[in-house]
Scaffold this motif. Structure first.
Motif, PDB file in Angstrom:
ATOM      1  N   HIS A 162     -13.647   6.902   0.460  1.00  0.00           N
ATOM      2  CA  HIS A 162     -12.528   7.087   1.389  1.00  0.00           C
ATOM      3  C   HIS A 162     -11.516   7.984   0.689  1.00  0.00           C
ATOM      4  O   HIS A 162     -11.649   8.245  -0.501  1.00  0.00           O
ATOM      5  N   ASP A 207      -4.974   5.220   3.660  1.00  0.00           N
ATOM      6  CA  ASP A 207      -6.420   5.381   3.490  1.00  0.00           C
ATOM      7  C   ASP A 207      -6.988   5.987   4.764  1.00  0.00           C
ATOM      8  O   ASP A 207      -6.762   5.452   5.853  1.00  0.00           O
ATOM      9  N   HIS A 220      -7.588   7.971  -0.347  1.00  0.00           N
ATOM     10  CA  HIS A 220      -6.257   7.371  -0.417  1.00  0.00           C
ATOM     11  C   HIS A 220      -5.348   8.503  -0.843  1.00  0.00           C
ATOM     12  O   HIS A 220      -5.577   9.132  -1.861  1.00  0.00           O
ATOM     13  N   HIS A 261       0.859  -1.180   0.000  1.00  0.00           N
ATOM     14  CA  HIS A 261       0.000   0.000   0.000  1.00  0.00           C
ATOM     15  C   HIS A 261       0.896   1.231   0.000  1.00  0.00           C
ATOM     16  O   HIS A 261       1.568   1.511   0.985  1.00  0.00           O
TER      17      HIS A 261
END
Ligand SMILES: [Zn+2]
Length: 284
Positions: free
Chosen positions: A254, A179, A256, A175
């Protein structure tokens, strides 16, 4: 004649040795021990142009206080252990070397369930080129100042560095950002002053903004429902860039967002204070 040449060489050697010694005194690295994904701040008061660690060379920029500053990223994929950064002159000669330590860092794994149509989304070659150019671009003017501000207030649902699985299959990817829980429509704000590099819709990223903070620092904000800025605009820390959504490869509203230091994804958690959401991803 022979004597003169000889004494001249000795003198040159002495100067070179002195310069190395002085420069060594004048460069520092913070922190001295870094986790994977952290950014090292390199500060020099000598006349040094760049710094090199393995195959990574970054520019050192003159600051208002007369010192030079550079941001050396430690990637998630770097090898833990002792390491050395060389500081180079304009001509590329090593004038100083400073040691630091890359700490072994454990990242949890996380499975993301994606529907077939969302998993099938792919970036176009034009999108990949634009994003790569932005990531690797370094502009001379510094817009950013400490401290950076979080772009939204929401808790962290998925931290930086998590090993990602899509529908149970390892992707080999980590990742590359953070987030934050963000309801649809909530304003997303610039983490620092900067210049908008792009503000457009991408297949995988959805509506996204790339912001150049100058001197090797950049940020990117994804999956927005609506964009509020245009390319080349100058923005201030806290300005609204767009509104949260779930466009692109996203399973629900959301934010990111990504922080780049000289072309490498780095951990925003080192720069900005977050609170973790109540249910962190399972450790494996
Ligand atoms: Zn994410």
């Amino acid at each position: 004649m022979r004597t003169k040449l000889c004494s001249f060489s000795v003198c040159l050697l002495f100067v070179a040795c002195c310069a190395t010694h002085l420069a060594a005194q004048q460069c520092s690295i913070a922190p001295k021990a870094a986790n994977l994904g952290e950014t090292l701040r390199l500060t020099c008061s000598g006349d040094l142009a760049s710094a090199r660690w393995n195959d990574r060379t970054i520019h050192l920029f003159a600051q208002p206080d007369g010192k030079k500053l550079g941001l050396m990223p430690v990637s998630v994929k770097d090898k833990p252990g002792p390491a050395t950064i060389d500081f180079l002159s304009q001509q590329g000669a090593t004038l100083a070397s400073v040691k630091f330590v890359v700490r072994a860092t454990r990242f949890p794994s996380e499975n993301v369930r994606l529907s077939a149509d969302i998993e099938a989304l792919r970036s176009t070659p034009e999108e990949i080129k634009l994003l790569t150019d932005f990531r690797n671009g370094v502009s001379d003017q510094r817009f950013w100042q400490d401290p950076l501000a979080p772009p939204v207030e929401g808790c962290v649902t998925s931290p930086f560095g998590v090993k990602r699985l899509h529908n149970g299959k390892p992707t080999g990817e980590f990742h590359g950002g953070v987030d934050q829980r963000t309801p649809a429509g909530e304003p997303i704000r610039a983490i620092a002053d900067g210049k908008i590099a792009y503000a457009q819709k991408f297949n995988v990223l959805g509506n996204a903004v790339g912001l150049d903070h100058g001197q090797g620092l950049g940020s990117m904000y994804l999956h927005m429902s609506k964009l509020e800025v245009a390319p080349c605009a100058l923005v201030k820390k806290g300005d609204i860039l767009g509104y949260a959504g779930s466009t692109g490869r996203s399973t629900g509203p959301h934010l990111h967002w990504v922080l780049y230091a000289n072309g490498v994804n780095v951990n925003p958690g080192q720069w900005v204070k977050f609170t973790a959401c109540p249910h962190p991803p399972k450790k494996k």
